[in-house]
Write a protein that holds these residues in place. Structure first.
Motif, PDB file in Angstrom:
ATOM      1  N   ARG A 170       0.852  -1.185   0.000  1.00 30.72           N
ATOM      2  CA  ARG A 170       0.000   0.000   0.000  1.00 30.72           C
ATOM      3  C   ARG A 170       0.885   1.232   0.000  1.00 30.72           C
ATOM      4  O   ARG A 170       2.077   1.169   0.270  1.00 30.72           O
ATOM      5  N   GLY A 171       0.267   2.374  -0.269  1.00 34.15           N
ATOM      6  CA  GLY A 171       0.980   3.644  -0.191  1.00 34.15           C
ATOM      7  C   GLY A 171       1.232   4.260  -1.555  1.00 34.15           C
ATOM      8  O   GLY A 171       1.529   3.562  -2.524  1.00 34.15           O
ATOM      9  N   LEU A 172       1.084   5.580  -1.641  1.00 34.53           N
ATOM     10  CA  LEU A 172       1.320   6.308  -2.886  1.00 34.53           C
ATOM     11  C   LEU A 172       2.821   6.538  -3.028  1.00 34.53           C
ATOM     12  O   LEU A 172       3.395   7.466  -2.453  1.00 34.53           O
ATOM     13  N   VAL A 173       3.448   5.650  -3.775  1.00 38.52           N
ATOM     14  CA  VAL A 173       4.898   5.674  -3.963  1.00 38.52           C
ATOM     15  C   VAL A 173       5.176   5.676  -5.458  1.00 38.52           C
ATOM     16  O   VAL A 173       4.498   5.000  -6.227  1.00 38.52           O
ATOM     17  N   GLY A 174       6.181   6.451  -5.860  1.00 41.42           N
ATOM     18  CA  GLY A 174       6.537   6.470  -7.270  1.00 41.42           C
ATOM     19  C   GLY A 174       6.568   7.885  -7.819  1.00 41.42           C
ATOM     20  O   GLY A 174       6.552   8.861  -7.077  1.00 41.42           O
ATOM     21  N   ALA A 180       1.401   3.347 -11.334  1.00 40.68           N
ATOM     22  CA  ALA A 180       0.279   2.543 -11.822  1.00 40.68           C
ATOM     23  C   ALA A 180      -1.050   3.056 -11.253  1.00 40.68           C
ATOM     24  O   ALA A 180      -1.084   3.625 -10.161  1.00 40.68           O
ATOM     25  N   PRO A 181      -2.146   2.840 -11.976  1.00 40.63           N
ATOM     26  CA  PRO A 181      -3.447   3.363 -11.524  1.00 40.63           C
ATOM     27  C   PRO A 181      -3.908   2.829 -10.180  1.00 40.63           C
ATOM     28  O   PRO A 181      -4.515   3.554  -9.396  1.00 40.63           O
ATOM     29  N   GLU A 182      -3.594   1.563  -9.869  1.00 39.91           N
ATOM     30  CA  GLU A 182      -4.043   1.011  -8.588  1.00 39.91           C
ATOM     31  C   GLU A 182      -3.314   1.674  -7.418  1.00 39.91           C
ATOM     32  O   GLU A 182      -3.852   1.764  -6.314  1.00 39.91           O
ATOM     33  N   VAL A 183      -2.120   2.179  -7.675  1.00 38.64           N
ATOM     34  CA  VAL A 183      -1.392   2.920  -6.632  1.00 38.64           C
ATOM     35  C   VAL A 183      -2.063   4.267  -6.395  1.00 38.64           C
ATOM     36  O   VAL A 183      -2.307   4.665  -5.261  1.00 38.64           O
ATOM     37  N   VAL A 184      -2.379   4.964  -7.487  1.00 38.78           N
ATOM     38  CA  VAL A 184      -3.042   6.273  -7.389  1.00 38.78           C
ATOM     39  C   VAL A 184      -4.408   6.140  -6.717  1.00 38.78           C
ATOM     40  O   VAL A 184      -4.816   6.997  -5.928  1.00 38.78           O
ATOM     41  N   VAL A 240      -3.806   8.947 -15.436  1.00 35.51           N
ATOM     42  CA  VAL A 240      -3.378   7.580 -15.117  1.00 35.51           C
ATOM     43  C   VAL A 240      -4.571   6.741 -14.691  1.00 35.51           C
ATOM     44  O   VAL A 240      -4.715   5.580 -15.106  1.00 35.51           O
ATOM     45  N   LEU A 241      -5.450   7.302 -13.871  1.00 36.75           N
ATOM     46  CA  LEU A 241      -6.631   6.566 -13.416  1.00 36.75           C
ATOM     47  C   LEU A 241      -7.555   6.206 -14.579  1.00 36.75           C
ATOM     48  O   LEU A 241      -8.150   5.128 -14.589  1.00 36.75           O
ATOM     49  N   ARG A 242      -7.668   7.098 -15.563  1.00 33.88           N
ATOM     50  CA  ARG A 242      -8.503   6.779 -16.737  1.00 33.88           C
ATOM     51  C   ARG A 242      -7.838   5.692 -17.575  1.00 33.88           C
ATOM     52  O   ARG A 242      -8.523   4.865 -18.190  1.00 33.88           O
ATOM     53  N   ALA A 243      -6.518   5.711 -17.624  1.00 33.50           N
ATOM     54  CA  ALA A 243      -5.726   4.694 -18.338  1.00 33.50           C
ATOM     55  C   ALA A 243      -6.185   4.508 -19.780  1.00 33.50           C
ATOM     56  O   ALA A 243      -6.271   3.387 -20.288  1.00 33.50           O
ATOM     57  N   ASN A 244      -6.474   5.619 -20.433  1.00 31.34           N
ATOM     58  CA  ASN A 244      -6.929   5.587 -21.821  1.00 31.34           C
ATOM     59  C   ASN A 244      -5.700   5.568 -22.734  1.00 31.34           C
ATOM     60  O   ASN A 244      -5.187   6.607 -23.135  1.00 31.34           O
ATOM     61  N   LEU A 245      -5.237   4.373 -23.054  1.00 34.14           N
ATOM     62  CA  LEU A 245      -4.003   4.205 -23.816  1.00 34.14           C
ATOM     63  C   LEU A 245      -4.262   4.430 -25.299  1.00 34.14           C
ATOM     64  O   LEU A 245      -5.100   3.773 -25.910  1.00 34.14           O
ATOM     65  N   ARG A 246      -3.520   5.372 -25.874  1.00 32.31           N
ATOM     66  CA  ARG A 246      -3.652   5.683 -27.292  1.00 32.31           C
ATOM     67  C   ARG A 246      -2.277   5.687 -27.953  1.00 32.31           C
ATOM     68  O   ARG A 246      -1.262   5.885 -27.297  1.00 32.31           O
ATOM     69  N   ARG A 280      -0.294  -4.795 -23.238  1.00 30.70           N
ATOM     70  CA  ARG A 280      -0.265  -5.829 -22.197  1.00 30.70           C
ATOM     71  C   ARG A 280       0.439  -5.354 -20.929  1.00 30.70           C
ATOM     72  O   ARG A 280       0.129  -5.847 -19.839  1.00 30.70           O
ATOM     73  N   MET A 281       1.360  -4.407 -21.070  1.00 32.15           N
ATOM     74  CA  MET A 281       2.029  -3.855 -19.897  1.00 32.15           C
ATOM     75  C   MET A 281       1.215  -2.727 -19.264  1.00 32.15           C
ATOM     76  O   MET A 281       1.155  -2.602 -18.037  1.00 32.15           O
ATOM     77  N   LEU A 282       0.586  -1.907 -20.104  1.00 38.63           N
ATOM     78  CA  LEU A 282      -0.205  -0.769 -19.621  1.00 38.63           C
ATOM     79  C   LEU A 282      -1.687  -1.136 -19.598  1.00 38.63           C
ATOM     80  O   LEU A 282      -2.548  -0.409 -20.092  1.00 38.63           O
ATOM     81  N   CYS A 283      -1.960  -2.278 -18.988  1.00 38.79           N
ATOM     82  CA  CYS A 283      -3.320  -2.795 -18.862  1.00 38.79           C
ATOM     83  C   CYS A 283      -3.838  -2.451 -17.462  1.00 38.79           C
ATOM     84  O   CYS A 283      -3.219  -2.845 -16.459  1.00 38.79           O
ATOM     85  N   LYS A 284      -4.936  -1.716 -17.391  1.00 41.05           N
ATOM     86  CA  LYS A 284      -5.469  -1.287 -16.095  1.00 41.05           C
ATOM     87  C   LYS A 284      -5.915  -2.475 -15.255  1.00 41.05           C
ATOM     88  O   LYS A 284      -5.803  -2.460 -14.017  1.00 41.05           O
ATOM     89  N   ASP A 285      -6.423  -3.525 -15.896  1.00 41.00           N
ATOM     90  CA  ASP A 285      -6.846  -4.741 -15.201  1.00 41.00           C
ATOM     91  C   ASP A 285      -5.592  -5.529 -14.801  1.00 41.00           C
ATOM     92  O   ASP A 285      -4.936  -6.142 -15.637  1.00 41.00           O
ATOM     93  N   VAL A 286      -5.270  -5.496 -13.524  1.00 39.81           N
ATOM     94  CA  VAL A 286      -4.024  -6.114 -13.053  1.00 39.81           C
ATOM     95  C   VAL A 286      -3.996  -7.606 -13.336  1.00 39.81           C
ATOM     96  O   VAL A 286      -2.941  -8.177 -13.622  1.00 39.81           O
TER      97      VAL A 286
END
Length: 280
Positions: free
Chosen positions: A167-171, A177-181, A221-227, A246-252
């Protein structure tokens, strides 16, 4: 500085400065070999939490780096009541951030693959040992005197395992990553996300999620709309874009692990060394 350190090493010029300490070039008085030493004066630490952080960093760095050819090696640790010194491998060349900035244009796929393969090998070894780096970004990708890539700065790293989440907002905003935010529990795949951002930046020259402030970046980042804007990705191969998805997939649960990244065709079959042969 501690007397023991000064007996073992001749301390040279300052080469870096971080949140908790100063990094100097040093030379072994026994062998003449050059190293870097990160020196932390304990009296300057504000509280017990800071002290715990710097002590943990040294231990985690040793765990992650031992036998890991693409992580900065820890050669010695000296500690007394007043100081903590961590003697590390010297990486004098410009880091990846400087290399990208000085170039002024994106890397070719061959150049990006030559960075991504050893970077993910370093990350995979860390993960097998139960260590998540949690701050992968171009500034922390260094190169030794032979040009060998070295993952550096384990100040934000954390140990995981036995089902224990982190846990924790680190980075760093663009790379987190969105799950961190979102403030949720997360696992080591946050490193894969961050490395995916590094790959995107190398291939396009811009980050995938951006804003004018940290808050705006976090919202993107939370929207994670990859274009993949045509102006930036016209010459990028379908294989590279597939790996990025596959790396920038919001679904962990669907995001690649570090080992899966290493097994992707863009890394293994040389597709990353060729320009796209068909439109996407």
């Amino acid at each position: 500085m501690s007397a023991e350190l000064k007996r073992a090493y001749e301390i040279g010029t300052e080469i870096g400065r971080g949140r908790f300490g100063t990094v100097y070039r040093c030379v072994s008085t026994e062998t003449g070999e050059a190293f870097a030493v990160k020196s932390i004066e304990k009296a300057l630490l504000s509280d017990d939490v800071d002290r715990e952080c710097i002590e943990r960093e040294a231990k985690i760095a040793q765990l992650a780096a031992a036998g890991n050819p693409h992580a900065v090696q820890v050669h010695a640790v000296y500690e007394d009541e007043a100081w903590l010194h961590v003697v590390m491998e010297l990486c004098p060349g410009p880091d990846l951030f400087d290399r990208i900035s000085r170039r002024g244009s994106p890397l070719s796929e061959a150049e990006a693959a030559a960075v991504m393969a050893p970077l993910m090998e370093a990350v995979a070894v860390c993960h097998r040992r139960g260590v998540a780096h949690r701050d992968i970004k171009p500034d922390n990708v260094l190169f030794d005197e032979r040009g060998c890539l070295k993952l550096a700065d384990f100040g934000s790293a954390e140990c995981f395992g036995d089902g224990r989440p982190m846990r924790g907002l680190v980075g760093t905003p663009h790379y987190v990553a969105p799950e961190v935010v979102a403030g949720r529990d997360y696992d080591e795949k946050v490193d894969v996300w961050s490395a995916g951002v590094v790959l995107y930046v190398m291939l396009s020259g811009v980050p995938p999620f951006y804003g004018d402030t940290a808050v705006e970046i976090f919202e993107a980042v939370l929207r994670a709309n990859l274009r993949f804007p045509t102006r930036n990705f016209r010459a990028v191969s379908p294989a590279a874009k597939d790996l990025l998805r596959r790396m920038l997939c919001k679904d962990v649960s669907r995001r690649f692990s570090a080992d899966q990244v290493l097994g992707h065709p863009w890394i293994t079959s040389g597709e990353g060394t060729r320009a796209a042969e068909e439109p996407t």
